[in-house]
Structure formats: structure tokens, C-alpha cells
Write a protein that holds these residues in place. Structure first.
Motif, mmCIF file in Angstrom:
data_model
loop_
_atom_site.group_PDB
_atom_site.id
_atom_site.type_symbol
_atom_site.label_atom_id
_atom_site.label_comp_id
_atom_site.label_asym_id
_atom_site.label_seq_id
_atom_site.Cartn_x
_atom_site.Cartn_y
_atom_site.Cartn_z
ATOM 1 N N GLY A 143 7.370 -18.821 1.752
ATOM 2 C CA GLY A 143 7.419 -17.361 1.772
ATOM 3 C C GLY A 143 7.088 -16.708 0.452
ATOM 4 N N SER A 144 6.974 -17.506 -0.604
ATOM 5 C CA SER A 144 6.713 -16.932 -1.927
ATOM 6 C C SER A 144 5.333 -16.292 -2.012
ATOM 7 C CB SER A 144 6.851 -18.006 -3.013
ATOM 8 O OG SER A 144 5.945 -19.071 -2.799
ATOM 9 N N ILE A 145 4.431 -16.683 -1.117
ATOM 10 C CA ILE A 145 3.091 -16.097 -1.109
ATOM 11 C C ILE A 145 3.156 -14.583 -0.923
ATOM 12 C CG2 ILE A 145 2.793 -16.431 1.390
ATOM 13 C CD1 ILE A 145 -0.134 -17.004 0.892
ATOM 14 N N LEU A 146 4.173 -14.114 -0.193
ATOM 15 C CA LEU A 146 4.307 -12.676 0.063
ATOM 16 C C LEU A 146 4.782 -11.922 -1.171
ATOM 17 C CD1 LEU A 146 5.938 -12.765 3.622
ATOM 18 C CD2 LEU A 146 3.512 -12.635 3.016
ATOM 19 N N ASP A 147 5.369 -12.656 -2.132
ATOM 20 C CA ASP A 147 5.853 -12.023 -3.360
ATOM 21 C C ASP A 147 4.743 -11.861 -4.391
ATOM 22 O OD1 ASP A 147 8.459 -11.996 -2.288
ATOM 23 O OD2 ASP A 147 8.778 -14.070 -2.942
ATOM 24 N N ASN A 148 3.637 -12.555 -4.173
ATOM 25 C CA ASN A 148 2.490 -12.450 -5.081
ATOM 26 C C ASN A 148 1.212 -12.432 -4.262
ATOM 27 O OD1 ASN A 148 0.907 -12.395 -7.414
ATOM 28 N ND2 ASN A 148 0.944 -14.627 -7.652
ATOM 29 N N LEU A 149 1.133 -11.465 -3.350
ATOM 30 C CA LEU A 149 0.008 -11.389 -2.435
ATOM 31 C C LEU A 149 -1.303 -11.153 -3.174
ATOM 32 C CD1 LEU A 149 -0.527 -11.573 0.584
ATOM 33 C CD2 LEU A 149 -0.259 -9.094 0.720
ATOM 34 N N SER A 150 -1.263 -10.317 -4.197
ATOM 35 C CA SER A 150 -2.494 -10.030 -4.952
ATOM 36 C C SER A 150 -3.017 -11.286 -5.637
ATOM 37 C CB SER A 150 -2.245 -8.923 -5.977
ATOM 38 O OG SER A 150 -1.231 -9.302 -6.891
ATOM 39 N N GLY A 151 -2.094 -12.106 -6.121
ATOM 40 C CA GLY A 151 -2.500 -13.357 -6.762
ATOM 41 C C GLY A 151 -3.154 -14.300 -5.775
#
Length: 218
Positions: A70-78
Motif C-alpha cells: 500500500g505504500s505506493i499510494l503514499d508516493n504516487l507521483s514517484g
């Protein structure tokens, strides 16, 4: 449980649509239309895979112990700024298998977006969906046995994203599958095809387990 359409209509969904559109070169309207069809197809494929012990074990491992936390949602721009789409390709291979091209073609026909751009969107959407599902899984208390804190299970969690029932529930409530078949046979030709499935998936509310018939074993 919030479904996929709730996700796309949320602030996060708008960020996803905008980011994917900018990366792929489609308009936000086109991107939204593609995601509205692609995401249910992916969830449906996961739901069908989860009907086998091996498939369920693999999905649980990815959601609860793998990199899809789920961490992908915390750095979506990255994530959107990264040109490596191998992870998305691997997810699509596991979830859709040989049906991937069929899904691309059907979505292309219904949205007017080229198949190659749909392929790009699918590769981007797959890891994002896994991250979203992982957060849902952890929030529901899903364990390695596939059970949630409220007594539900992985199938119900996936079915909730489609706005309907699990595949098992839908099958149990239909007499010999006749009810489910009649719902899926949108063009009245007596056969359940990908066009029928996509037509039902994009209707408001959806149908949990919809793609079980499409991606299931014959």
C-alpha cells in the motif's frame, strides 16, 4: 465497502487519473473510461484466482507479506515518474494470463482508446490496484488464512470492490448458474463472452465475481 467507482471518484482517484493520463498521453476522460473497465477486470481475475488454494495463497502472500503493502499510494507521483513497468506486467500475467489481449481489445472497442495505450494504462494500474487492495486487506484484518476480522474472507473483500457478491455467493444463489448466465449474456446469443462481461462490469453497482465465468476453467 467502498468500491472501485468510489475510488475513481475520490481525490486519490482524480490524482491517479490525472497522473496516468499525463504519462500515457490520453485525456483524463479517456483515462477514466479505461480505468472504469480495466479495474473491475483485474479484480475479477484476482477473485477467480483466489478460488483455488494456490491462487489464494499467492495473492495473500503478495498483499500481506510482499512489496505490495500500500505504500505506493503514499508516493504516487514517484511511482508514476518511474519508467519501469515490469511489476505491472508481471501482475497482469498472473491475473489475466492469456486473456490480457482480449481485455485490451474489448476496452479499446468500448472506449475508442488504442489498444497499445490501454496496455500502458493496465501496466500502471495493476500495481496501484494491488496497493489499494493491500490497504483494504490490512484495514479489514485479513489474515494469512484469507479471513477478515468481521468473519468475511478474501473473496468477499474482492467482491466488495466490484460492488457486489463473491463468486461463490453469486453461484450459490443462481439455480445451476442459469441466473448468472442470463445476467452475463447481455447480447442474448446464449453465450457468455468478454463483451457481455465488460458490459455488466461497467454498470453501476457491478456484480461481484463477474469475471469468474470469463477467466475460469472450462
Amino acid at each position: 465497502m467502498a468500491g472501485l467507482m468510489d475510488l475513481l471518484n475520490s481525490d486519490l482517484g482524480k490524482q491517479i487519473i490525472s497522473g496516468v493520463a499525463g504519462k500515457v498521453g490520453t485525456t483524463e476522460g479517456e483515462t477514466s473510461s479505461v480505468l472504469s473497465s480495466v479495474l473491475p477486470a483485474l479484480v475479477g481475475g484476482m477473485q477467480n484466482n483466489a478460488t483455488t488454494s494456490e491462487g489464494q495463497s499467492g495473492l495473500l502472500g503478495a498483499l500481506l507479506g510482499g512489496k505490495h503493502d500500500g505504500s505506493i499510494l503514499d508516493n504516487l507521483s514517484g511511482f508514476l515518474g518511474n519508467d519501469d513497468d515490469s511489476d505491472g506486467g508481471n501482475i497482469l500475467g498472473h491475473v489475466l494470463g492469456g486473456n490480457q489481449q482480449n481485455v485490451q481489445n474489448q476496452v479499446s472497442q468500448s472506449t475508442g482508446v488504442s489498444s497499445d495505450k490501454i496496455a500502458m494504462i493496465m501496466k500502471i494500474a495493476a500495481p496501484i490496484l494491488m496497493g489499494y487492495l493491500a490497504k483494504k486487506a490490512m484495514g479489514s484484518g485479513l489474515n494469512q488464512q484469507g479471513q477478515t476480522a468481521d468473519g468475511g474472507g478474501l473473496g468477499g473483500l474482492l467482491g466488495g470492490l466490484l460492488g457486489g457478491q463473491s463468486q461463490q455467493q453469486a453461484s450459490a444463489q443462481s439455480s445451476g448458474g442459469n441466473v448468472l448466465t442470463s445476467v452475463l449474456d447481455q447480447d442474448g446469443d446464449g453465450q457468455i463472452g468478454i463483451g457481455d462481461a465488460m458490459a455488466v462490469a461497467t454498470k453501476k453497482g457491478g456484480l461481484g465475481g463477474l469475471f469468474g465465468s470469463l477467466f475460469g476453467k472450462k
